[in-house]
Write a protein that holds these residues in place. Structure first.
Motif, PDB file in Angstrom:
ATOM      1  N   ALA A 190      22.967  20.176 115.001  1.00 18.95           N
ATOM      2  CA  ALA A 190      23.427  21.493 115.067  1.00 18.95           C
ATOM      3  C   ALA A 190      24.104  21.658 116.477  1.00 18.95           C
ATOM      4  O   ALA A 190      25.155  22.765 116.560  1.00 18.95           O
ATOM      5  CB  ALA A 190      22.095  22.598 115.291  1.00 18.95           C
ATOM      6  N   HIS A 191      23.614  21.187 117.418  1.00 18.84           N
ATOM      7  CA  HIS A 191      24.539  21.364 118.663  1.00 18.84           C
ATOM      8  C   HIS A 191      25.963  20.936 118.669  1.00 18.84           C
ATOM      9  O   HIS A 191      26.763  21.436 119.428  1.00 18.84           O
ATOM     10  CB  HIS A 191      23.840  20.418 119.844  1.00 18.84           C
ATOM     11  CG  HIS A 191      24.472  20.666 121.129  1.00 18.84           C
ATOM     12  ND1 HIS A 191      24.410  21.892 122.004  1.00 18.84           N
ATOM     13  CD2 HIS A 191      25.025  19.901 121.969  1.00 18.84           C
ATOM     14  CE1 HIS A 191      24.666  21.737 123.266  1.00 18.84           C
ATOM     15  NE2 HIS A 191      25.186  20.566 123.316  1.00 18.84           N
ATOM     16  N   ASP A 192      26.099  20.084 117.794  1.00 20.75           N
ATOM     17  CA  ASP A 192      27.548  19.512 117.821  1.00 20.75           C
ATOM     18  C   ASP A 192      28.753  20.770 117.161  1.00 20.75           C
ATOM     19  O   ASP A 192      29.952  20.904 117.352  1.00 20.75           O
ATOM     20  CB  ASP A 192      27.755  18.338 116.608  1.00 20.75           C
ATOM     21  CG  ASP A 192      27.356  17.207 117.349  1.00 20.75           C
ATOM     22  OD1 ASP A 192      27.305  16.944 118.360  1.00 20.75           O
ATOM     23  OD2 ASP A 192      27.014  16.037 116.549  1.00 20.75           O
ATOM     24  N   ILE A 251      28.744  23.699 118.633  1.00 18.92           N
ATOM     25  CA  ILE A 251      29.332  24.474 119.772  1.00 18.92           C
ATOM     26  C   ILE A 251      29.664  23.483 121.083  1.00 18.92           C
ATOM     27  O   ILE A 251      30.290  23.916 121.795  1.00 18.92           O
ATOM     28  CB  ILE A 251      28.169  25.425 120.420  1.00 18.92           C
ATOM     29  CG1 ILE A 251      26.889  24.645 120.749  1.00 18.92           C
ATOM     30  CG2 ILE A 251      27.933  26.317 119.443  1.00 18.92           C
ATOM     31  CD1 ILE A 251      26.422  25.190 122.132  1.00 18.92           C
ATOM     32  N   ASP A 252      29.259  21.963 120.792  1.00 21.40           N
ATOM     33  CA  ASP A 252      29.469  21.113 121.795  1.00 21.40           C
ATOM     34  C   ASP A 252      29.213  19.756 121.356  1.00 21.40           C
ATOM     35  O   ASP A 252      28.289  19.670 121.007  1.00 21.40           O
ATOM     36  CB  ASP A 252      28.487  21.324 123.142  1.00 21.40           C
ATOM     37  CG  ASP A 252      29.004  20.441 124.341  1.00 21.40           C
ATOM     38  OD1 ASP A 252      30.038  20.185 124.680  1.00 21.40           O
ATOM     39  OD2 ASP A 252      27.990  20.614 125.419  1.00 21.40           O
ATOM     40  N   ASP A 253      30.390  18.924 121.331  1.00 24.33           N
ATOM     41  CA  ASP A 253      30.307  17.718 120.517  1.00 24.33           C
ATOM     42  C   ASP A 253      29.610  16.666 121.172  1.00 24.33           C
ATOM     43  O   ASP A 253      30.467  15.536 121.263  1.00 24.33           O
ATOM     44  CB  ASP A 253      31.944  17.431 120.244  1.00 24.33           C
ATOM     45  CG  ASP A 253      32.020  16.454 118.829  1.00 24.33           C
ATOM     46  OD1 ASP A 253      30.881  16.312 118.203  1.00 24.33           O
ATOM     47  OD2 ASP A 253      32.816  15.833 118.961  1.00 24.33           O
ATOM     48  N   ASN A 254      28.571  16.917 121.603  1.00 17.27           N
ATOM     49  CA  ASN A 254      27.822  15.699 122.069  1.00 17.27           C
ATOM     50  C   ASN A 254      26.343  15.914 122.068  1.00 17.27           C
ATOM     51  O   ASN A 254      25.368  15.489 122.913  1.00 17.27           O
ATOM     52  CB  ASN A 254      28.318  15.607 123.808  1.00 17.27           C
ATOM     53  CG  ASN A 254      27.437  16.863 124.335  1.00 17.27           C
ATOM     54  OD1 ASN A 254      27.097  17.993 123.834  1.00 17.27           O
ATOM     55  ND2 ASN A 254      27.545  17.079 125.689  1.00 17.27           N
ATOM     56  N   ALA A 255      25.840  16.377 120.896  1.00 20.34           N
ATOM     57  CA  ALA A 255      24.362  16.245 120.538  1.00 20.34           C
ATOM     58  C   ALA A 255      23.632  15.088 120.721  1.00 20.34           C
ATOM     59  O   ALA A 255      22.575  14.897 120.965  1.00 20.34           O
ATOM     60  CB  ALA A 255      24.174  16.886 119.210  1.00 20.34           C
ATOM     61  N   ALA A 296      24.395  12.825 122.737  1.00 19.97           N
ATOM     62  CA  ALA A 296      24.130  12.399 124.299  1.00 19.97           C
ATOM     63  C   ALA A 296      22.764  13.166 124.651  1.00 19.97           C
ATOM     64  O   ALA A 296      21.989  12.547 125.372  1.00 19.97           O
ATOM     65  CB  ALA A 296      25.423  12.768 124.926  1.00 19.97           C
ATOM     66  N   HIS A 297      22.686  14.552 124.299  1.00 22.90           N
ATOM     67  CA  HIS A 297      21.489  15.037 124.790  1.00 22.90           C
ATOM     68  C   HIS A 297      20.130  14.528 124.164  1.00 22.90           C
ATOM     69  O   HIS A 297      19.271  14.507 124.605  1.00 22.90           O
ATOM     70  CB  HIS A 297      21.494  16.505 124.169  1.00 22.90           C
ATOM     71  CG  HIS A 297      22.650  17.404 124.729  1.00 22.90           C
ATOM     72  ND1 HIS A 297      22.270  18.136 125.997  1.00 22.90           N
ATOM     73  CD2 HIS A 297      23.719  17.790 124.292  1.00 22.90           C
ATOM     74  CE1 HIS A 297      23.469  18.884 126.491  1.00 22.90           C
ATOM     75  NE2 HIS A 297      24.399  18.667 125.630  1.00 22.90           N
ATOM     76  N   LEU A 298      20.239  14.149 122.866  1.00 28.95           N
ATOM     77  CA  LEU A 298      18.906  13.554 122.271  1.00 28.95           C
ATOM     78  C   LEU A 298      18.624  12.141 122.700  1.00 28.95           C
ATOM     79  O   LEU A 298      17.376  12.183 122.866  1.00 28.95           O
ATOM     80  CB  LEU A 298      19.370  13.783 120.647  1.00 28.95           C
ATOM     81  CG  LEU A 298      19.618  15.250 119.870  1.00 28.95           C
ATOM     82  CD1 LEU A 298      20.168  15.120 118.664  1.00 28.95           C
ATOM     83  CD2 LEU A 298      18.261  15.950 119.928  1.00 28.95           C
TER      84      LEU A 298
HETATM   85 ZN    ZN Z   1      26.054  19.653 125.003  1.00 25.90          ZN
END
Ligand code: ZN
Length: 128
Positions: free
Chosen positions: A71-73, A75-79, A81-83
């Protein structure tokens, strides 16, 4: 004092033991907390063998694939990395005696970079 680490790849795991150790006061004893001030990087303690560092990258990529419909991708194409950073964790605690990190023979402090290259900040504090 913060420890600044410049990474060179989008995803990498690197040994930051020497940089962390340099922030420990010579007379300090207690517990060091190494805290990474980012949401797409992590820190842990393990062996800094090059094959194993690559294995860590591989297993995190398998568990959390890039572009996996997160889902985060939207708005910000780096989900990914966060996960992945959440799986690694954002802090490590290490005993300190007389200014020396009490790491085991095969233990190193490892920084996980999930969305580099960037300059990352680690905060090292010692409490007695
Ligand atoms: Zn992000």
């Amino acid at each position: 004092m913060p420890v600044q680490v410049s990474t060179s790849e989008r995803v990498e795991v690197r040994d930051v033991t020497d940089a962390v150790a340099s922030e420990i006061p010579a007379d300090a004893s207690g517990v060091a907390t190494v805290f990474v001030q980012h949401t797409t990087a992590g820190v842990t303690v393990n062996e800094a063998e090059s094959g194993l560092l690559g294995d860590v990258e591989d297993v995190l990529s398998q568990l959390v694939p890039e572009g996996g419909g997160w889902a985060h991708d939207r708005i910000d194409d780096n989900a990914d990395a966060h996960l992945r950073a959440m799986l690694v964790g954002n802090a490590a605690t290490i005993p300190v005696e007389d200014g020396d990190l009490q790491l085991g023979t095969w233990q190193s402090v490892l920084l996980f970079e999930g969305d580099g290259p960037r300059t990352r900040t680690l905060r090292v504090t010692v409490t007695d």
